[in-house]
Design a protein around this motif. Structure first.
Motif, PDB file in Angstrom:
ATOM      1  N   GLU A   1       0.855  -1.186   0.000  1.00 14.09           N
ATOM      2  CA  GLU A   1       0.000   0.000   0.000  1.00 14.09           C
ATOM      3  C   GLU A   1       0.886   1.230   0.000  1.00 14.09           C
ATOM      4  OE1 GLU A   1      -3.857   0.135   1.652  1.00 14.09           O
ATOM      5  OE2 GLU A   1      -3.540  -1.055  -0.173  1.00 14.09           O
ATOM      6  N   VAL A   2       0.613   2.162  -0.888  1.00 12.14           N
ATOM      7  CA  VAL A   2       1.374   3.414  -0.893  1.00 12.14           C
ATOM      8  C   VAL A   2       0.412   4.552  -0.568  1.00 12.14           C
ATOM      9  CG1 VAL A   2       2.810   4.977  -2.242  1.00 12.14           C
ATOM     10  CG2 VAL A   2       2.936   2.512  -2.659  1.00 12.14           C
ATOM     11  N   SER A   3       0.748   5.331   0.461  1.00 16.73           N
ATOM     12  CA  SER A   3      -0.079   6.469   0.864  1.00 16.73           C
ATOM     13  C   SER A   3       0.672   7.767   0.668  1.00 16.73           C
ATOM     14  CB  SER A   3      -0.407   6.384   2.351  1.00 16.73           C
ATOM     15  OG  SER A   3      -1.571   5.713   2.552  1.00 16.73           O
ATOM     16  N   ILE A   4      -0.005   8.728   0.098  1.00 20.98           N
ATOM     17  CA  ILE A   4       0.589  10.063  -0.026  1.00 20.98           C
ATOM     18  C   ILE A   4      -0.291  11.038   0.744  1.00 20.98           C
ATOM     19  CG2 ILE A   4       1.148  11.940  -1.625  1.00 20.98           C
ATOM     20  CD1 ILE A   4       1.873   9.855  -3.700  1.00 20.98           C
ATOM     21  N   THR A   5       0.339  11.784   1.656  1.00 20.46           N
ATOM     22  CA  THR A   5      -0.396  12.780   2.438  1.00 20.46           C
ATOM     23  C   THR A   5       0.176  14.162   2.149  1.00 20.46           C
ATOM     24  OG1 THR A   5      -0.895  11.235   4.210  1.00 20.46           O
ATOM     25  CG2 THR A   5      -0.932  13.565   4.788  1.00 20.46           C
ATOM     26  N   VAL A   6      -0.695  15.082   1.831  1.00 21.53           N
ATOM     27  CA  VAL A   6      -0.263  16.467   1.622  1.00 21.53           C
ATOM     28  C   VAL A   6      -0.785  17.305   2.782  1.00 21.53           C
ATOM     29  CG1 VAL A   6      -0.524  18.490   0.139  1.00 21.53           C
ATOM     30  CG2 VAL A   6      -0.151  16.236  -0.880  1.00 21.53           C
ATOM     31  N   GLN A   7       0.129  18.065   3.399  1.00 17.34           N
ATOM     32  CA  GLN A   7      -0.230  18.883   4.561  1.00 17.34           C
ATOM     33  C   GLN A   7      -0.345  20.354   4.225  1.00 17.34           C
ATOM     34  OE1 GLN A   7      -0.827  18.990   7.795  1.00 17.34           O
ATOM     35  NE2 GLN A   7      -0.997  16.832   8.179  1.00 17.34           N
ATOM     36  N   ASP A   8       0.439  20.809   3.240  1.00 15.50           N
ATOM     37  CA  ASP A   8       0.442  22.235   2.926  1.00 15.50           C
ATOM     38  C   ASP A   8       0.915  22.409   1.481  1.00 15.50           C
ATOM     39  OD1 ASP A   8       0.168  24.908   3.308  1.00 15.50           O
ATOM     40  OD2 ASP A   8       1.966  25.177   4.540  1.00 15.50           O
ATOM     41  N   VAL A   9       0.346  23.406   0.795  1.00 14.90           N
ATOM     42  CA  VAL A   9       0.712  23.634  -0.614  1.00 14.90           C
ATOM     43  C   VAL A   9       0.971  25.121  -0.853  1.00 14.90           C
ATOM     44  CG1 VAL A   9      -0.625  21.689  -1.496  1.00 14.90           C
ATOM     45  CG2 VAL A   9      -1.722  23.931  -1.281  1.00 14.90           C
ATOM     46  N   ASP A  10       1.676  25.435  -1.960  1.00 16.16           N
ATOM     47  CA  ASP A  10       1.817  26.854  -2.302  1.00 16.16           C
ATOM     48  C   ASP A  10       0.718  27.249  -3.287  1.00 16.16           C
ATOM     49  OD1 ASP A  10       2.626  26.192  -4.895  1.00 16.16           O
ATOM     50  OD2 ASP A  10       4.767  26.367  -4.435  1.00 16.16           O
ATOM     51  N   GLU A  11       0.771  28.495  -3.747  1.00 14.41           N
ATOM     52  CA  GLU A  11      -0.353  29.041  -4.529  1.00 14.41           C
ATOM     53  C   GLU A  11      -0.554  28.325  -5.866  1.00 14.41           C
ATOM     54  OE1 GLU A  11       2.279  30.668  -3.439  1.00 14.41           O
ATOM     55  OE2 GLU A  11       3.399  30.799  -5.315  1.00 14.41           O
ATOM     56  N   ARG A  12       0.470  27.558  -6.336  1.00 11.42           N
ATOM     57  CA  ARG A  12       0.296  26.846  -7.617  1.00 11.42           C
ATOM     58  C   ARG A  12      -0.737  25.725  -7.518  1.00 11.42           C
ATOM     59  NH1 ARG A  12       6.091  24.796  -8.818  1.00 11.42           N
ATOM     60  NH2 ARG A  12       6.331  25.186  -6.591  1.00 11.42           N
ATOM     61  N   LEU A  13      -0.958  25.220  -6.310  1.00 12.34           N
ATOM     62  CA  LEU A  13      -1.868  24.066  -6.174  1.00 12.34           C
ATOM     63  C   LEU A  13      -3.206  24.466  -5.561  1.00 12.34           C
ATOM     64  CD1 LEU A  13       0.522  21.164  -5.125  1.00 12.34           C
ATOM     65  CD2 LEU A  13      -0.484  21.623  -7.341  1.00 12.34           C
ATOM     66  N   LYS A  14      -3.771  25.520  -6.083  1.00 11.47           N
ATOM     67  CA  LYS A  14      -5.072  25.977  -5.570  1.00 11.47           C
ATOM     68  C   LYS A  14      -6.152  24.941  -5.861  1.00 11.47           C
ATOM     69  CE  LYS A  14      -4.723  30.959  -5.471  1.00 11.47           C
ATOM     70  NZ  LYS A  14      -3.880  31.469  -6.565  1.00 11.47           N
ATOM     71  N   GLY A  15      -7.178  24.966  -5.026  1.00 10.15           N
ATOM     72  CA  GLY A  15      -8.360  24.141  -5.272  1.00 10.15           C
ATOM     73  C   GLY A  15      -8.006  22.668  -5.337  1.00 10.15           C
ATOM     74  N   ARG A  16      -8.529  21.997  -6.343  1.00 17.26           N
ATOM     75  CA  ARG A  16      -8.373  20.542  -6.385  1.00 17.26           C
ATOM     76  C   ARG A  16      -7.129  20.117  -7.161  1.00 17.26           C
ATOM     77  NH1 ARG A  16     -12.345  18.040  -4.165  1.00 17.26           N
ATOM     78  NH2 ARG A  16     -12.047  16.100  -5.275  1.00 17.26           N
ATOM     79  N   LEU A  17      -6.287  21.055  -7.538  1.00 17.35           N
ATOM     80  CA  LEU A  17      -5.074  20.698  -8.280  1.00 17.35           C
ATOM     81  C   LEU A  17      -4.145  19.800  -7.459  1.00 17.35           C
ATOM     82  CD1 LEU A  17      -3.949  23.850 -10.274  1.00 17.35           C
ATOM     83  CD2 LEU A  17      -4.625  21.616 -11.148  1.00 17.35           C
ATOM     84  N   VAL A  18      -4.304  19.831  -6.140  1.00 23.45           N
ATOM     85  CA  VAL A  18      -3.472  18.975  -5.299  1.00 23.45           C
ATOM     86  C   VAL A  18      -3.650  17.500  -5.676  1.00 23.45           C
ATOM     87  CG1 VAL A  18      -5.185  18.813  -3.423  1.00 23.45           C
ATOM     88  CG2 VAL A  18      -2.755  18.468  -2.942  1.00 23.45           C
ATOM     89  N   TYR A  19      -4.847  17.137  -6.112  1.00 27.13           N
ATOM     90  CA  TYR A  19      -5.081  15.732  -6.481  1.00 27.13           C
ATOM     91  C   TYR A  19      -4.291  15.347  -7.737  1.00 27.13           C
ATOM     92  CZ  TYR A  19      -8.600  15.650  -2.876  1.00 27.13           C
ATOM     93  OH  TYR A  19      -9.212  15.710  -1.660  1.00 27.13           O
ATOM     94  N   ALA A  20      -4.123  16.318  -8.639  1.00 25.06           N
ATOM     95  CA  ALA A  20      -3.316  16.063  -9.848  1.00 25.06           C
ATOM     96  C   ALA A  20      -1.854  15.868  -9.450  1.00 25.06           C
ATOM     97  CB  ALA A  20      -3.467  17.226 -10.818  1.00 25.06           C
ATOM     98  N   ALA A  21      -1.393  16.645  -8.477  1.00 23.72           N
ATOM     99  CA  ALA A  21      -0.004  16.506  -8.016  1.00 23.72           C
ATOM    100  C   ALA A  21       0.201  15.117  -7.398  1.00 23.72           C
ATOM    101  CB  ALA A  21       0.326  17.600  -6.997  1.00 23.72           C
ATOM    102  N   ILE A  22      -0.751  14.685  -6.604  1.00 18.23           N
ATOM    103  CA  ILE A  22      -0.646  13.360  -5.975  1.00 18.23           C
ATOM    104  C   ILE A  22      -0.641  12.273  -7.050  1.00 18.23           C
ATOM    105  CG2 ILE A  22      -1.838  11.701  -4.478  1.00 18.23           C
ATOM    106  CD1 ILE A  22      -2.732  14.075  -2.745  1.00 18.23           C
ATOM    107  N   ASP A  23      -1.498  12.409  -8.061  1.00 17.28           N
ATOM    108  CA  ASP A  23      -1.522  11.429  -9.155  1.00 17.28           C
ATOM    109  C   ASP A  23      -0.165  11.364  -9.851  1.00 17.28           C
ATOM    110  OD1 ASP A  23      -4.054  10.692  -8.665  1.00 17.28           O
ATOM    111  OD2 ASP A  23      -4.970  11.787 -10.337  1.00 17.28           O
TER     112      ASP A  23
END
Ligand code: AMP
Ligand code: MG
Length: 337
Positions: A41-63
């Motif tokens: 199992e691989v888990s990725i957790t994001v705690q904080d992002v900069d302004e480039r990852l607004k909104g749901r873009l964080v999910y694209a980064a995780i992908d």
């Protein structure tokens, strides 16, 4: 014969639910996504992002980070490395500069651990087949032949992308370092895309980076090797990697004995020196490889080597059903409770 599937749960993550959530744009943090990759199992957790990852873009980064892990698995297992192994003793193959660097690094670690960790251990892993349906106890002749094959194995980079492996039947095996390397690469992808703080966790290996918004350190629990419900220690780190090798991860029961997937290259047999070894290092690639090496050395020699090389280690072995734990002073100073 009884064979058990891989179940890498070396490190438990305690603190995430305690952190409280907070919002950036319309996404509430932490965000965690889990996928089955590299046999765990691989888990990725994001705690904080900069302004480039607004909104749901964080999910694209995780992908993108998950895709990177798949690429490393392909490179180190299914594709380039497997071709180099297939051509051993016959011809060179273009494995690329990244894999050449990783294999060279694995040989460096092999030298620093006096051969407890060996990238050329493939024939030995295959001979025993621990954790597979083909698991069996080989005879002494087979073991001697295999040790000789490993001792005569040479990996020769011919230029920055081409390499050669000799003799025929030699086989490189990066199972004890590739997962850690994949975790490092996934962290780098996340950082490049705008993740300021996060964690990548793959079975027994993890890496954390960046400061959490509330300034608290990451809390990581090391699993108890004999009771998955319990933990051995809880440590706090702000940055870096933690990896555990355990005899409970993959093993086979053969002729009434229990044999784990970590090989003692001198004995040519599954190691019985430890039941668990955990190390804390800067990169997950190193943590992964050294956790395996220390396991083979056992708690006394393993913690001595960790002290000599300057990293924290926690190890356990078992005698007559009694568990015995050894840790370096540097590891004790990370323990939070
Ligand atoms: P890990 O779970 O990280 O300790 O890695 C264990 C895996 O690494 C095994 O499943 C084998 O594929 C491989 N391996 C076993 N023994 C060794 C060794 N002594 N040195 C390097 N790799 C090993
Ligand atoms: Mg390892």
């Amino acid at each position: 014969m009884k064979t058990f599937p891989s179940r890498s749960t070396g490190l438990l993550l305690l603190a995430l639910s305690l952190l409280g959530t907070f919002a950036v744009g319309c996404t509430r943090y932490p965000v965690t996504e889990t996928l089955s990759l590299m046999g765990t199992e691989v888990s990725i957790t994001v705690q904080d992002v900069d302004e480039r990852l607004k909104g749901r873009l964080v999910y694209a980064a995780i992908d993108s980070a998950f895709v990177e892990i798949e690429r490393i698995e392909d490179l180190c297992k299914w594709n380039e490395l497997s071709k180099l192994n297939g051509y051993a003793g016959y011809k060179d193959y273009q494995i690329g500069s990244e894999l050449i660097r990783l294999i060279n690094h694995a040989y460096d670690i092999s030298a620093k651990t006096e051969g407890a960790f060996r990238p050329d251990t493939g024939p030995l892993v295959d001979l025993w087949g621990i954790g597979t349906d083909q698991a069996r106890i080989p005879n002494l002749l087979e073991i001697d032949y295999t040790i000789e094959l490993m001792n005569s194995t040479t990996f020769t980079p011919l230029d920055s992308v081409n390499a050669r492996l000799d003799p025929s039947r030699a086989k490189l095996e990066l199972g004890a370092i590739a997962k850690g390397y994949a975790v490092d690469r996934a962290c780098e992808v996340l950082m490049d895309l705008g993740v300021k703080a996060g964690m990548v966790w793959a079975g027994g290996d993890l890496r954390v980076f960046g400061a959490k918004p509330d300034g608290s350190p990451w809390r990581i629990a090391v699993r108890h090797p004999r009771d998955p419900e319990k933990y051995l220690r809880v440590i706090e780190i702000r940055e870096g990697a933690v990896a555990t090798s355990g005899d409970y991860e993959r093993f086979s029961e053969l002729e009434g004995g229990r044999y784990c997937h970590i090989m003692d290259p001198w004995e040519g047999a599954p190691s019985r020196a430890s039941i668990s070894s955990t190390v804390v290092m800067e990169t997950c690639m190193d943590a992964d490889a050294y956790a395996t090496a220390l396991f083979v050395l056992g708690p006394t020699e393993g913690t001595q080597l960790a002290d000599y090389l300057g990293f924290p280690a926690l190890m356990a072995d078992e005698e007559g059903g009694k568990m015995h734990v050894v840790e370096t002073e540097s590891f004790k100073s990370l323990v939070s409770e």
